[in-house]
Scaffold this motif. Structure first.
Motif, short mmCIF file in Angstrom:
data_model
loop_
_atom_site.label_atom_id
_atom_site.label_comp_id
_atom_site.label_asym_id
_atom_site.label_seq_id
_atom_site.Cartn_x
_atom_site.Cartn_y
_atom_site.Cartn_z
N TRP A 3 0.83 -1.21 0.00
CA TRP A 3 0.00 0.00 0.00
C TRP A 3 0.86 1.26 0.00
N CYS A 4 1.88 1.29 0.85
CA CYS A 4 2.74 2.47 0.96
C CYS A 4 3.45 2.76 -0.34
N ALA A 5 3.95 1.70 -0.98
CA ALA A 5 4.69 1.88 -2.24
C ALA A 5 3.81 2.47 -3.33
N GLU A 6 2.52 2.28 -3.22
CA GLU A 6 1.59 2.78 -4.24
C GLU A 6 1.13 4.20 -3.98
N GLN A 7 1.53 4.79 -2.83
CA GLN A 7 1.12 6.15 -2.49
C GLN A 7 2.19 7.15 -2.95
N GLU A 8 1.75 8.23 -3.54
CA GLU A 8 2.70 9.24 -4.01
C GLU A 8 3.54 9.81 -2.88
N GLN A 9 2.93 9.95 -1.71
CA GLN A 9 3.63 10.58 -0.60
C GLN A 9 4.49 9.60 0.21
N CYS A 10 4.52 8.33 -0.18
CA CYS A 10 5.31 7.34 0.57
C CYS A 10 6.80 7.61 0.37
N VAL A 11 7.51 7.84 1.46
CA VAL A 11 8.93 8.14 1.38
C VAL A 11 9.78 6.94 1.77
N LEU A 12 9.13 5.80 1.97
CA LEU A 12 9.86 4.61 2.41
C LEU A 12 10.34 3.75 1.26
N GLY A 13 9.84 4.01 0.06
CA GLY A 13 10.30 3.23 -1.08
C GLY A 13 9.28 3.17 -2.18
N GLY A 14 9.73 2.84 -3.38
CA GLY A 14 8.85 2.78 -4.54
C GLY A 14 8.32 1.40 -4.83
N SER A 15 8.70 0.42 -4.01
CA SER A 15 8.19 -0.95 -4.17
C SER A 15 7.96 -1.55 -2.79
N ALA A 16 7.14 -2.59 -2.75
CA ALA A 16 6.88 -3.24 -1.47
C ALA A 16 8.18 -3.77 -0.86
N GLU A 17 9.06 -4.27 -1.71
CA GLU A 17 10.33 -4.81 -1.22
C GLU A 17 11.19 -3.72 -0.57
N GLU A 18 11.19 -2.52 -1.19
CA GLU A 18 11.97 -1.42 -0.62
C GLU A 18 11.41 -0.99 0.73
N VAL A 19 10.08 -0.87 0.80
CA VAL A 19 9.46 -0.48 2.07
C VAL A 19 9.76 -1.51 3.15
N MET A 20 9.60 -2.77 2.83
CA MET A 20 9.89 -3.83 3.81
C MET A 20 11.35 -3.80 4.23
N GLY A 21 12.23 -3.49 3.29
CA GLY A 21 13.64 -3.40 3.61
C GLY A 21 13.94 -2.27 4.58
N VAL A 22 13.28 -1.12 4.40
CA VAL A 22 13.48 0.01 5.31
C VAL A 22 13.02 -0.37 6.72
N VAL A 23 11.84 -0.97 6.82
CA VAL A 23 11.31 -1.36 8.13
C VAL A 23 12.24 -2.38 8.79
N THR A 24 12.68 -3.36 8.03
CA THR A 24 13.54 -4.41 8.59
C THR A 24 14.89 -3.85 9.02
N ASP A 25 15.52 -3.04 8.16
CA ASP A 25 16.83 -2.48 8.49
C ASP A 25 16.76 -1.60 9.74
N LEU A 26 15.69 -0.80 9.85
CA LEU A 26 15.55 0.05 11.02
C LEU A 26 15.32 -0.78 12.28
N THR A 27 14.54 -1.86 12.15
CA THR A 27 14.30 -2.73 13.30
C THR A 27 15.61 -3.32 13.80
N VAL A 28 16.46 -3.76 12.89
CA VAL A 28 17.77 -4.31 13.26
C VAL A 28 18.63 -3.24 13.92
N LYS A 29 18.67 -2.06 13.34
CA LYS A 29 19.52 -0.98 13.84
C LYS A 29 19.14 -0.57 15.26
N LEU A 30 17.84 -0.53 15.55
CA LEU A 30 17.39 -0.07 16.85
C LEU A 30 17.79 -1.01 17.99
N ASP A 31 18.16 -2.23 17.69
CA ASP A 31 18.58 -3.15 18.74
C ASP A 31 19.85 -2.65 19.42
N SER A 32 20.76 -2.08 18.65
CA SER A 32 22.02 -1.58 19.21
C SER A 32 22.07 -0.06 19.29
#
Length: 514
Positions: free
Chosen positions: A286-315
């Motif tokens: 859904w986010c990838a399909e929104q013009e205002q989505c700044v997390l990525g232009g594809s579902a894979e990119e958005v999921m990657g941003v969420v996952t990478d941030l989740t990993v980073k926040l652990d440390s």
């Protein structure tokens, strides 16, 4: 931004607290004190102290003459309608026993004639307040019914489970997906300490707070309001209450709507973590399909941003005043927003983007709304009741079983299974589970409407399919959409449910689209 956070906390608080099949996550690592022993071979069972939480009292002498269902219900005006308190036996296996507990009800009276009776409502949890839920229940088209919500035993204004806020804070400050043995030990110890505090402050109530107990309370309440049959709307965990009622009392089951069904098979074809994974993937698309989505232009990119941030926040947690948005708090906030649908997903996108840019305020506020955490560090009752009820209902396979389940979940749910971590709540609980009450079937009951949403995060759609089948008298209503709980969000769903309460029962399966 502060005003937006406040509004959002109310929205998502209603989503999970009112309708939650709740998962448990934690926040900033803080070492718990070693107050109580961890038992790796089974639950750390402890003697039950003689304490008296609010509303626990001696059984009145008049109950001997009138019976529990002969009490007078003294409705009094209160905010949102009319309120009353009644008593129930602490132990339904010994209704002549010496101790009673209090049950609190709120009624929103019918406004049209002829009056058709009562619809009891339960928002789930376990631990959600039915009394609060009654005031917000959408009764459009149902004005001929009284709407009655009650706080189940252990919840809210009924005799409540009482636990230490300090131990709640310590628990939610642990790493929910421990990376080493020290973190794992701290998480187990925090769970054990919280359970011990609940037992210390709640006593015998913790042995008498199962779903079976609540179902017997509900049948008593049905009788007290003068209804021959139970009409009922239950969401999420409330579907288990309704299904168990139909199994125990098929001859008094009337119109039961079970919305966002939990698993009653015991097999759990699709784990809750898979539901959250599916919902996060739906959000990413859904986010990838929104013009205002700044997390990525594809579902894979958005999921990657969420996952990478989740990993980073652990440390590298993000400071928010004197607190921190850590990995566990972030996971809680993401999951909290996945209880909702596209109508509020823009806030999730904003929160993720804020957090990756060093501002954790929004996501921490969302996590706090899930935890029922107040600004002063105290906690509401939802998550205190949660383990008390489910751990009495459910046997467990100890810490080893929890670790095995978490590993299996991570295999099929690469974000949700990996970062939600193991569920140590019941292996750490100080009270044993009740004897298995047997399978839930509803032979002899009236047709039951079971509602499932295809994109439901907390109670995957497959649960509704299996519940409708296992009950034997189920009529499946499918909502093709996202979010947890369908009623009140789609006119086709609303119409089908209202028609059902007005005795227009679907002959076959019904499908509604968003």
């Amino acid at each position: 931004m502060i005003a937006s956070v406040t509004v959002l906390a109310v929205i998502v608080g209603l989503t999970a607290a009112a309708f939650g099949a709740v998962f448990v996550q934690r926040s900033t690592p803080t070492e718990p004190p070693d107050d109580n022993p961890i038992n790796r071979d089974g639950r750390p069972l402890q003697p039950v102290p003689e304490v008296t939480p609010d509303g626990m009292t001696e059984r009145p002498a008049e109950i001997d003459e009138l019976g529990w269902d002969g009490q007078d219900v003294a409705w009094q005006p209160c905010e949102g309608g009319e309120c009353a308190e009644v008593l129930a036996p602490l132990d339904w296996d010994d209704p002549a026993g010496p101790t009673a507990i209090t049950l609190f009800m709120r009624k929103v009276p019918a406004t049209q004639s002829p009056r058709l009776g009562t619809i009891f409502v339960n928002p789930g949890g376990p631990g959600g307040s039915g009394a609060d839920f009654a005031t917000g229940f959408d009764r459009t088209g149902l004005e001929q019914y009284d709407i009655v919500g009650w706080d189940p035993r252990g919840v809210g204004a009924s005799t409540p489970v009482v636990c230490s806020d300090t131990d709640m804070e310590i628990l939610f400050n642990q790493d929910s997906s421990p990376d080493d043995e020290a973190e794992r030990e701290d998480l187990m110890q925090a769970e054990v300490n919280l359970g011990a505090s609940c037992l210390e402050n709640s006593g015998q109530l913790l042995e008498n707070i199962s779903t079976v107990d609540t179902v017997q309370d509900l049948d008593m309440l049905r009788s007290l309001v003068g209804d021959r049959r139970l009409n009922y709307y239950g969401a999420s965990y409330g579907t288990e209450v309704g299904a168990r009622y139909a199994s125990m009392f098929p001859q008094t089951s009337g119109r039961l709507v079970l919305d966002s069904a939990v698993d009653i098979t015991g097999e759990e074809e699709v784990a809750q973590s898979e539901g959250f994974q599916r919902a996060l993937e739906n959000f990413s698309q859904w986010c990838a399909e929104q013009e205002q989505c700044v997390l990525g232009g594809s579902a894979e990119e958005v999921m990657g941003v969420v996952t990478d941030l989740t990993v980073k926040l652990d440390s590298e947690p993000v400071s928010v005043g004197n607190r921190s948005l850590t990995q566990s708090a972030f996971v809680t906030a993401v999951a909290q927003m996945l209880y909702s649908d596209e109508s509020v997903w823009s806030y999730l996108g904003q929160g993720v983007d804020d957090a990756r840019n060093g501002d954790g305020q929004l996501m921490l506020a969302i996590a706090d709304s899930y935890w029922n955490r107040n600004d002063d560090g105290s906690y509401g009752g939802l998550l205190k009741s949660f383990n008390a009820i489910r751990c009495l209902d459910e046997p467990d396979e100890g810490y080893a079983g929890a670790d095995a389940d978490a590993a299996a979940a991570a295999e099929v749910s690469p974000w949700a299974g990996r970062f939600m971590g193991p569920d140590y709540g019941c292996p750490s609980w100080p009270v044993a589970a009740i004897e298995d009450p047997g399978p839930i079937e509803a032979e002899g009951a009236e047709p039951i409407l079971v509602v499932g949403t295809t994109g439901d995060s907390a109670t995957p759609y497959e649960n509704a399919v299996s519940m409708a089948d296992q009950l034997g008298v189920g009529r499946l209503l499918t909502f093709e959409g996202n979010g947890h709980v369908a009623y009140g969000r789609n006119e086709c769903v609303n119409t089908t449910i209202r028609d059902y309460f007005l005795d227009r029962v679907p002959e076959d399966e019904t499908t509604c689209s968003a």
